[in-house]
Enzyme design. Sequence first.
Site, PDB file in Angstrom:
ATOM      1  N   GLU A 159       0.798  -1.223   0.000  1.00  0.00           N
ATOM      2  CA  GLU A 159       0.000   0.000   0.000  1.00  0.00           C
ATOM      3  C   GLU A 159       0.838   1.284   0.000  1.00  0.00           C
ATOM      4  O   GLU A 159       0.576   2.210   0.772  1.00  0.00           O
ATOM      5  CB  GLU A 159      -0.968  -0.008   1.188  1.00  0.00           C
ATOM      6  N   GLU A 266      -6.088 -10.768  -0.886  1.00  0.00           N
ATOM      7  CA  GLU A 266      -6.884 -10.526   0.320  1.00  0.00           C
ATOM      8  C   GLU A 266      -8.370 -10.479  -0.044  1.00  0.00           C
ATOM      9  O   GLU A 266      -9.078  -9.533   0.276  1.00  0.00           O
ATOM     10  CB  GLU A 266      -6.459  -9.210   0.993  1.00  0.00           C
TER      11      GLU A 266
END
Length: 356
Positions: A159, A266
């Site tokens: 991220e 995820e």
Amino acid sequence: MVSKMIKQRFSILVLLLILLTFSLGFLKEEAKNMEVPSLKEAYKDYFPIGAAVNHLNIYTYEDLLKKHFNSLTPENQMKWEVIHPKPYVYDFGPADEIVDFAMKNGMKVRGHTLVWHNQTPGWVYAGTKDEILARLKEHIKEVVGHYKGKVYAWDVVNEALSDNPNEFLRKAPWYDICGEEVIEKAFIWAHEADPDAKLFYNDYNLEDPIKREKAYRLVKKLKDKGVPIHGIGIQGHWTLAWPTPKMLEDSIKRFAELGVEVQVTEFDISIYYDRNENNNFKVPPEDRLERQAQLYKEAFAILRKYKGIVTGVTFWGVADDYTWLYFWPVRGREDYPLLFDKNHNPKKAFWEIVKF
């Protein structure tokens, strides 16, 4: 005397009926279990099927994990604040428990994660840029080295990209202090620590065209510089409204142009249409479960289509009785984003992706 014999025979008959009822119930339950196909077996010719777990629920979900999954990701146990809470202090215990469980049961392990702006102690950022980079190098050497030969893939950087269309990297100490160099160094040092491990850049909302292009630009720059990077992780935290399966396909095709692997790292699909929806369903509505199942079906059809480019799919959890979406972004709101319900039974979404 005759009355006593009748009573004895009646008691024996009742006992036999009880035993027969119990046996039939047991056999019925066993037959029911046998009828549920193995998810990992259904996808054995496509890609590993993974789940995010912690060092406690590997036992809560032991039966589900052994039957349906062949890859595990530690949910938090390899993040910096857990595995390296203080300078020169490492706590490998919880992560080791997960890795040992995986090794014992013939499962792969994805490492998560080495560089992230969250769950990193403040002391990591103390000092100069060179001191911070040296600290990161030591961390990667210790953590990746500890799991060398056991962790087959790492989310090296997690991220890093900004959600602001006008910014490239997010505002965070790693990038404010070290810039893009910290990303390059992290991949280089991870490769030095374990040359056989697959190294991924991992991020959310990579189905979004703007963020997709940022990820493409980042990875292309790394590859052009000869930095060892092998894949891109599309996290895959979906709602019922966003993104669309077509957006997922567009991202897979775009990243494939870079010659890297793509994994969904995820995956979950909320039963809400908006992250901040005010509804709080104690029982998931049937129409929303149908919509969820349809999205899973369409997404997995795309993932199978790109077999070879897509090299793994990991769900961010195992069953609906434990999911991070119970706590975020609406505190106390229940959600039902996974393939198995609170009682660990397969949902419609499971059947939609296992039968193709």
